[in-house]
Write an enzyme that holds these catalytic residues in place. Structure first.
Site, PDB file in Angstrom:
ATOM      1  N   ARG A 149       0.839  -1.202   0.000  1.00  0.00           N
ATOM      2  CA  ARG A 149       0.000   0.000   0.000  1.00  0.00           C
ATOM      3  C   ARG A 149       0.880   1.261   0.000  1.00  0.00           C
ATOM      4  O   ARG A 149       1.686   1.455   0.917  1.00  0.00           O
ATOM      5  CB  ARG A 149      -0.848  -0.010   1.275  1.00  0.00           C
ATOM      6  CG  ARG A 149      -1.613   1.253   1.521  1.00  0.00           C
ATOM      7  CD  ARG A 149      -2.155   1.317   2.942  1.00  0.00           C
ATOM      8  NE  ARG A 149      -2.944   2.514   3.121  1.00  0.00           N
ATOM      9  CZ  ARG A 149      -3.275   3.022   4.289  1.00  0.00           C
ATOM     10  NH1 ARG A 149      -2.908   2.428   5.410  1.00  0.00           N
ATOM     11  NH2 ARG A 149      -3.980   4.113   4.350  1.00  0.00           N
ATOM     12  N   ASN A 198      -2.705   2.004  16.161  1.00  0.00           N
ATOM     13  CA  ASN A 198      -2.723   2.759  14.902  1.00  0.00           C
ATOM     14  C   ASN A 198      -4.117   2.553  14.328  1.00  0.00           C
ATOM     15  O   ASN A 198      -4.412   1.518  13.730  1.00  0.00           O
ATOM     16  CB  ASN A 198      -1.648   2.257  13.924  1.00  0.00           C
ATOM     17  CG  ASN A 198      -1.580   3.133  12.686  1.00  0.00           C
ATOM     18  OD1 ASN A 198      -2.495   3.928  12.421  1.00  0.00           O
ATOM     19  ND2 ASN A 198      -0.508   2.994  11.923  1.00  0.00           N
ATOM     20  N   ARG A 237       0.804  15.996   6.261  1.00  0.00           N
ATOM     21  CA  ARG A 237      -0.041  15.509   5.166  1.00  0.00           C
ATOM     22  C   ARG A 237      -1.308  16.387   5.030  1.00  0.00           C
ATOM     23  O   ARG A 237      -1.329  17.520   5.485  1.00  0.00           O
ATOM     24  CB  ARG A 237      -0.348  14.017   5.390  1.00  0.00           C
ATOM     25  CG  ARG A 237       0.947  13.175   5.402  1.00  0.00           C
ATOM     26  CD  ARG A 237       0.676  11.708   5.574  1.00  0.00           C
ATOM     27  NE  ARG A 237      -0.082  11.155   4.460  1.00  0.00           N
ATOM     28  CZ  ARG A 237      -0.657   9.936   4.470  1.00  0.00           C
ATOM     29  NH1 ARG A 237      -0.531   9.173   5.552  1.00  0.00           N
ATOM     30  NH2 ARG A 237      -1.324   9.507   3.436  1.00  0.00           N
TER      31      ARG A 237
HETATM   32  C1  DQA Z   1      -1.805   6.234   9.296  1.00  0.00           C
HETATM   33  C2  DQA Z   1      -2.171   7.661   8.880  1.00  0.00           C
HETATM   34  C3  DQA Z   1      -3.643   7.764   8.582  1.00  0.00           C
HETATM   35  O1  DQA Z   1      -3.965   9.088   8.175  1.00  0.00           O
HETATM   36  C4  DQA Z   1      -4.013   6.833   7.449  1.00  0.00           C
HETATM   37  O2  DQA Z   1      -5.396   6.874   7.193  1.00  0.00           O
HETATM   38  C5  DQA Z   1      -3.563   5.426   7.691  1.00  0.00           C
HETATM   39  C6  DQA Z   1      -2.234   5.221   8.258  1.00  0.00           C
HETATM   40  C7  DQA Z   1      -0.286   6.079   9.514  1.00  0.00           C
HETATM   41  O3  DQA Z   1       0.089   5.087  10.146  1.00  0.00           O
HETATM   42  O4  DQA Z   1       0.498   6.898   9.037  1.00  0.00           O
HETATM   43  O5  DQA Z   1      -4.235   4.467   7.353  1.00  0.00           O
HETATM   44  O6  DQA Z   1      -2.441   5.947  10.533  1.00  0.00           O
END
Ligand code: DQA
Length: 137
Positions: free
Chosen positions: A17, A69, A102
């Site tokens: 991904r 996470n 971001r």
């Molecule tokens: C994430 C950051 C999030 O914004 C994103 O939607 C993810 C991964 C990261 O680990 O950087 O799925 O949590």
């Protein structure tokens, strides 16, 4: 010490991904290394793409700390925030990418205020750093 890592939606795709953001390593491969680095720590792992399952995992956690996470649910889920508030086990919010650099929607965390702290932007090392936060006195 017993710790639980919970990974939310799309984190099962790590390795393939958006590798320019998340790297090209699978989480399973990193987890093996992490367990070796955290000798003496019992490290459990759970991943789900479903908000309710993540909430159930938080409710059922029987450990000293949770490294969460929540993926994109970080930015949207009041329900996950409420679940964290409702349990006794401390939770550290983790991100692989530097969410602050971001898109603006990723600057918002629904869960940050109910977690012990946040570690973001260090790639997969963010998980190791979160574990250290629980381990170091
Ligand atoms: C994430 C950051 C999030 O914004 C994103 O939607 C993810 C991964 C990261 O680990 O950087 O799925 O949590």
């Amino acid at each position: 010490m017993k710790l639980l890592i919970i990974n939310g939606p799309n984190l099962n795709l790590l390795g393939t991904r958006e590798p320019e953001i998340y790297g090209n390593r699978t989480f399973e491969s990193y987890l093996m290394e992490l367990r070796e680095m955290l000798d003496g720590v019992e490290l459990d792992y759970y991943q789900s793409n479903h908000e309710g399952d993540i909430i159930d995992a938080l409710h059922e956690a029987d450990c000293d700390g949770i490294i969460l996470n929540a993926g994109a649910y970080t930015h949207t889920s009041l329900a996950i925030a409420d679940a964290i508030k409702g349990i006794q086990v401390p939770v550290i919010e983790v991100h692989i990418s530097n969410v602050a650099s971001r898109e603006p929607i990723r600057h918002v965390s629904m869960i940050g205020g109910v977690c012990q702290g946040t570690i973001a932007g260090f790639g997969l090392k963010s998980y190791f750093l979160a574990a250290q936060a629980f381990i170091i006195e």
